[in-house]
Scaffold this motif. Structure first.
Motif, short mmCIF file in Angstrom:
data_model
loop_
_atom_site.label_atom_id
_atom_site.label_comp_id
_atom_site.label_asym_id
_atom_site.label_seq_id
_atom_site.Cartn_x
_atom_site.Cartn_y
_atom_site.Cartn_z
N VAL A 153 0.77 -1.35 -0.03
CA VAL A 153 0.09 0.06 -0.05
C VAL A 153 0.87 1.26 0.30
O VAL A 153 0.72 2.13 -0.95
N LEU A 154 1.99 1.24 0.75
CA LEU A 154 2.65 2.55 1.02
C LEU A 154 3.63 2.72 -0.13
O LEU A 154 3.85 3.92 -0.71
N GLN A 155 3.98 1.72 -0.87
CA GLN A 155 5.06 1.78 -2.04
C GLN A 155 4.17 2.29 -3.23
O GLN A 155 4.63 2.69 -4.17
N GLN A 156 2.99 1.79 -3.30
CA GLN A 156 2.10 2.50 -4.53
C GLN A 156 1.69 4.05 -4.05
O GLN A 156 1.68 4.81 -5.16
N ARG A 157 1.66 4.31 -3.14
CA ARG A 157 1.46 5.78 -2.57
C ARG A 157 2.80 6.61 -2.66
O ARG A 157 2.66 7.84 -3.23
#
Length: 257
Positions: free
Chosen positions: A188-192
């Motif tokens: 989730v964080l790497q996509q954001r």
């Protein structure tokens, strides 16, 4: 340095701090973080970081807890600055959370306007209430009513994916941690925030951040029990020191650890 209680938070202030750590612990050990996480927090203090550890009692409403710990942190910080215990000059603020404390920092970064230089999220988990709280099903008298956290695990993931604003993050997981959900959070964080999320896998388990100074002294005759004690002490220190090194290296890549 000595621990002090200010505005319902526990503080540890080194001389001339170079940054501020807001620490939030795990669900059932967060009521006295200056005790349960003493070793790792005092190590951060020795590295020059002012520590503000905010205790909390777990309830089903995690949004309310996140709002409360943020309000108390900001009140504590204001009082420290007005009393000149902390300088009013700019100091970077880092959120550090363990277990449920990770979720609270993620909610703070998603629901409220805060300035953070980064967050360190250790052993993140985001399980539903039925798995996270032992015997909770015994409280569910009405079978049509589902007891769940607010926000639920799915709602939490959606909030992070859409609204989380803390760009720089260090995620830490341990090799022997069966309840860790860092892998799903990483996606989730790497996509954001591509290229702003670091992930470290360290030796240890879910309780490693709670490790303390093991004061094992052998008697006049070294026994097999002494050998076991020394082995345990070495293992605890190895995992704790590795955790400390990775945190300090991420906070300040040029710091000596």
């Amino acid at each position: 340095m000595d621990w002090q209680e200010v505005s319902d938070s526990w503080i540890l202030i080194p001389p001339r701090p170079k940054g501020i750590v807001h620490f939030l612990g795990g669900a059932f050990v967060a009521t006295a973080p200056h005790v349960t996480y003493r070793w790792i927090l005092e190590q951060l203090g020795r590295q020059g970081y002012a520590v503000i550890a905010t205790p909390f009692v777990n309830t089903l409403n995690h949004t309310a807890i996140a709002r409360d710990v943020l309000n108390r942190f900001e009140t504590t910080l204001y009082r420290l600055q007005t009393k000149t215990i902390l300088s009013k000059r700019y100091l970077p603020i880092y959120g550090v959370g363990h277990s449920m404390g990770c979720k609270l920092h993620l909610l703070i970064g998603s629901l409220f306007s805060v300035e953070r230089a980064g967050n360190i999220l250790i052993s993140f988990n985001n399980y539903p209430a039925k798995r996270a709280i032992p015997f909770i099903e015994q409280l569910n008298i009405n079978p049509t009513f589902d007891i769940e956290f607010t926000p639920s695990p799915i709602e939490t993931n959606d909030l992070i994916a859409q609204r989380y604003e803390v760009r720089r993050n260090l995620l830490i997981k341990f090799t022997n941690d069966d309840i860790d959900q860092t892998a799903s959070l990483t996606q989730v964080l790497q996509q954001r925030f591509p290229n702003m999320v670091a992930v470290q896998t360290l030796q240890g388990n879910h309780l490693t951040p709670l490790g303390q100074d093991v004061n094992w002294k052998a008697g006049d005759v070294f026994t097999p029990f002494d050998a076991i004690g020394q082995w345990m002490k070495q293992g605890v220190y190895r995992d704790l020191n590795q955790l400390k090194r990775e945190i300090v290296r991420w906070l300040d890549p040029f710091a000596a650890t």
